[in-house]
Scaffold this motif. Structure first.
Motif, PDB file in Angstrom:
ATOM      1  N   HIS A  95       2.685  15.648 -14.314  1.00 32.65           N
ATOM      2  CA  HIS A  95       1.591  15.735 -14.861  1.00 32.65           C
ATOM      3  C   HIS A  95       1.530  16.917 -15.975  1.00 32.65           C
ATOM      4  N   TYR A  96       2.416  17.898 -15.820  1.00 34.22           N
ATOM      5  CA  TYR A  96       2.655  19.010 -16.730  1.00 34.22           C
ATOM      6  C   TYR A  96       3.869  19.211 -17.485  1.00 34.22           C
ATOM      7  N   ALA A  97       5.169  19.219 -17.017  1.00 29.21           N
ATOM      8  CA  ALA A  97       6.320  19.445 -17.659  1.00 29.21           C
ATOM      9  C   ALA A  97       7.482  18.832 -16.838  1.00 29.21           C
ATOM     10  N   SER A  98       8.309  18.229 -17.079  1.00 33.08           N
ATOM     11  CA  SER A  98       9.506  17.580 -16.410  1.00 33.08           C
ATOM     12  C   SER A  98      10.200  18.800 -15.997  1.00 33.08           C
ATOM     13  N   ARG A  99      10.383  19.938 -16.635  1.00 31.96           N
ATOM     14  CA  ARG A  99      11.276  21.220 -16.248  1.00 31.96           C
ATOM     15  C   ARG A  99      10.878  21.957 -15.342  1.00 31.96           C
ATOM     16  N   ALA A 100       9.476  21.984 -15.044  1.00 28.05           N
ATOM     17  CA  ALA A 100       8.652  22.804 -14.260  1.00 28.05           C
ATOM     18  C   ALA A 100       9.466  23.011 -13.059  1.00 28.05           C
ATOM     19  N   VAL A 101       9.277  24.333 -12.611  1.00 28.28           N
ATOM     20  CA  VAL A 101       9.684  24.740 -11.118  1.00 28.28           C
ATOM     21  C   VAL A 101      11.275  24.831 -11.261  1.00 28.28           C
ATOM     22  N   GLU A 102      11.912  25.741 -11.848  1.00 29.34           N
ATOM     23  CA  GLU A 102      13.260  25.820 -12.294  1.00 29.34           C
ATOM     24  C   GLU A 102      14.308  26.006 -11.258  1.00 29.34           C
ATOM     25  N   THR A 103      13.949  26.823 -10.089  1.00 32.90           N
ATOM     26  CA  THR A 103      14.940  27.267  -9.003  1.00 32.90           C
ATOM     27  C   THR A 103      14.625  26.682  -7.692  1.00 32.90           C
ATOM     28  N   LEU A 161      -3.562  23.721  -3.361  1.00 29.85           N
ATOM     29  CA  LEU A 161      -4.695  24.341  -3.068  1.00 29.85           C
ATOM     30  C   LEU A 161      -5.892  23.271  -3.368  1.00 29.85           C
ATOM     31  N   ASP A 162      -5.563  22.341  -4.161  1.00 25.79           N
ATOM     32  CA  ASP A 162      -6.337  21.345  -4.696  1.00 25.79           C
ATOM     33  C   ASP A 162      -6.153  20.037  -3.877  1.00 25.79           C
ATOM     34  N   GLY A 163      -5.188  20.146  -2.791  1.00 25.10           N
ATOM     35  CA  GLY A 163      -4.950  19.050  -1.758  1.00 25.10           C
ATOM     36  C   GLY A 163      -3.770  18.255  -1.822  1.00 25.10           C
ATOM     37  N   ALA A 223       3.625  28.319 -10.010  1.00 26.05           N
ATOM     38  CA  ALA A 223       2.084  28.510  -9.835  1.00 26.05           C
ATOM     39  C   ALA A 223       1.140  27.387  -9.891  1.00 26.05           C
ATOM     40  N   LEU A 224       1.556  26.431 -11.049  1.00 24.37           N
ATOM     41  CA  LEU A 224       0.646  25.064 -10.901  1.00 24.37           C
ATOM     42  C   LEU A 224       1.030  24.348  -9.854  1.00 24.37           C
ATOM     43  N   ALA A 225       1.992  24.228  -9.419  1.00 20.13           N
ATOM     44  CA  ALA A 225       2.487  23.336  -8.074  1.00 20.13           C
ATOM     45  C   ALA A 225       1.333  24.056  -6.844  1.00 20.13           C
ATOM     46  N   CYS A 226       1.668  25.496  -6.794  1.00 21.69           N
ATOM     47  CA  CYS A 226       0.570  26.137  -5.792  1.00 21.69           C
ATOM     48  C   CYS A 226      -1.009  25.692  -5.959  1.00 21.69           C
ATOM     49  N   LEU A 227      -1.328  25.647  -7.211  1.00 16.22           N
ATOM     50  CA  LEU A 227      -2.810  25.393  -7.431  1.00 16.22           C
ATOM     51  C   LEU A 227      -2.977  23.695  -7.171  1.00 16.22           C
ATOM     52  N   THR A 277      -9.850  20.255 -22.974  1.00 11.67           N
ATOM     53  CA  THR A 277     -10.056  19.256 -23.329  1.00 11.67           C
ATOM     54  C   THR A 277      -8.830  18.594 -22.575  1.00 11.67           C
ATOM     55  N   SER A 278      -9.073  17.408 -21.560  1.00 15.60           N
ATOM     56  CA  SER A 278      -8.034  16.548 -21.034  1.00 15.60           C
ATOM     57  C   SER A 278      -6.915  16.061 -22.210  1.00 15.60           C
ATOM     58  N   GLY A 279      -5.598  16.216 -21.858  1.00 13.73           N
ATOM     59  CA  GLY A 279      -4.582  15.739 -22.617  1.00 13.73           C
ATOM     60  C   GLY A 279      -4.274  16.772 -23.972  1.00 13.73           C
ATOM     61  N   ALA A 280      -4.958  17.842 -24.008  1.00 16.80           N
ATOM     62  CA  ALA A 280      -4.705  18.931 -24.872  1.00 16.80           C
ATOM     63  C   ALA A 280      -3.239  19.638 -24.463  1.00 16.80           C
ATOM     64  N   GLU A 281      -2.638  20.140 -25.349  1.00 18.34           N
ATOM     65  CA  GLU A 281      -1.277  20.846 -25.091  1.00 18.34           C
ATOM     66  C   GLU A 281      -1.365  21.754 -23.795  1.00 18.34           C
ATOM     67  N   GLY A 282      -0.568  21.304 -22.628  1.00 21.01           N
ATOM     68  CA  GLY A 282      -0.421  22.339 -21.728  1.00 21.01           C
ATOM     69  C   GLY A 282      -1.410  22.086 -20.535  1.00 21.01           C
ATOM     70  N   VAL A 283      -2.413  21.152 -20.850  1.00 20.72           N
ATOM     71  CA  VAL A 283      -3.530  20.975 -19.813  1.00 20.72           C
ATOM     72  C   VAL A 283      -3.147  19.996 -18.986  1.00 20.72           C
ATOM     73  N   MET A 284      -3.360  20.586 -17.658  1.00 20.20           N
ATOM     74  CA  MET A 284      -2.841  19.523 -16.435  1.00 20.20           C
ATOM     75  C   MET A 284      -4.107  19.634 -15.595  1.00 20.20           C
ATOM     76  N   ARG A 285      -4.288  18.179 -15.245  1.00 23.15           N
ATOM     77  CA  ARG A 285      -5.576  17.460 -14.367  1.00 23.15           C
ATOM     78  C   ARG A 285      -5.286  17.696 -13.038  1.00 23.15           C
ATOM     79  N   LEU A 286      -5.637  18.558 -12.134  1.00 26.88           N
ATOM     80  CA  LEU A 286      -5.613  18.426 -10.684  1.00 26.88           C
ATOM     81  C   LEU A 286      -6.648  17.201 -10.168  1.00 26.88           C
ATOM     82  N   PRO A 287      -5.829  16.918  -8.887  1.00 21.77           N
ATOM     83  CA  PRO A 287      -6.500  15.719  -8.184  1.00 21.77           C
ATOM     84  C   PRO A 287      -8.225  15.876  -8.126  1.00 21.77           C
ATOM     85  N   SER A 288      -8.872  17.082  -8.054  1.00 20.89           N
ATOM     86  CA  SER A 288     -10.018  17.472  -8.020  1.00 20.89           C
ATOM     87  C   SER A 288     -10.838  17.246  -9.255  1.00 20.89           C
TER      88      SER A 288
END
Length: 142
Positions: free
Chosen positions: A123-131, A108-110, A101-105, A6-17
Motif C-alpha cells: 500500500h505504500y512502496a515495494s522497497r519499504a522496510v529495507e533491513t 497500531l491500526d490492527g 514506521a508506517l508498518a508500526c502504524l 487525498t487518498s491516492g495522493a503521492e505517498g499517502v497510505m490508507r490504514l485499515p481504519s
C-alpha cells in the motif's frame, strides 16, 4: 480539525481504519498540495525547522530508533493524530525508516505484526522496510 490527505495522493497510505498517513523522503521535493498538520521526522540529526508541528525521532539511516521508548510514544502519537489530522512520516529516502514506521502504524491500526511489512509494501512502496533488523523491529512492535 484538519482536512485529511487525498487518498491516492503521492505517498499517502490508507490504514485499515481509514486513517491516511503520508510517507516521503526528505531528499525529494515537498509534494504538491496541502502541508502536514503534524510530521514525524526519522533522522540521525535534527531536521530543519518547518512551518507545521513536527517531532524528531533520532533514527540513523539503515538502523533502528536510538530510543525505543521514545519511538513507541512518537509512533502512537502519529497514529492517534492521523485520525483527524494530516500526518506525515519521513526520513531521508522515504523507504527504510519511513516504511518501518508506517508498518508500526499499521500494527497500531490492527494489522498483525507478522503481516505489517507486507501491508506497507503493498500500500505504500515495494522497497519499504529495507533491513532484516527493521523487519524484526516491526514484528516485535506492540
Amino acid at each position: 480539525m484538519t482536512t485529511a490527505w487525498t487518498s491516492g495522493a503521492e505517498g499517502v497510505m490508507r490504514l485499515p481504519s481509514g486513517r491516511l498517513v503520508r510517507g516521503r523522503g526528505l531528499r525529494r521535493p515537498l509534494p504538491a498540495g496541502p502541508s502536514p498538520a503534524f510530521a514525524l521526522y526519522l533522522l540521525g540529526h535534527q531536521p530543519p525547522a518547518v512551518a507545521w508541528e513536527a517531532r524528531w525521532l533520532r533514527w540513523p539511516d539503515f538502523w533502528l530508533p536510538s530510543d525505543r521508548t521514545d519511538a513507541a510514544e512518537a509512533l502512537r502519537e502519529a497514529w492517534a493524530r492521523a485520525a483527524d489530522e494530516r500526518v506525515e512520516v519521513a526520513c531521508g529516502g522515504g523507504y527504510g525508516r519511513t516504511g518501518t514506521a508506517l508498518a508500526c502504524l499499521a500494527v497500531l491500526d490492527g494489522v498483525p505484526a507478522r503481516e505489517a511489512v507486507a501491508y506497507v509494501r503493498e500500500h505504500y512502496a515495494s522497497r519499504a522496510v529495507e533491513t532484516p533488523w527493521q523487519r524484526r523491529f516491526v514484528s516485535r512492535f506492540a
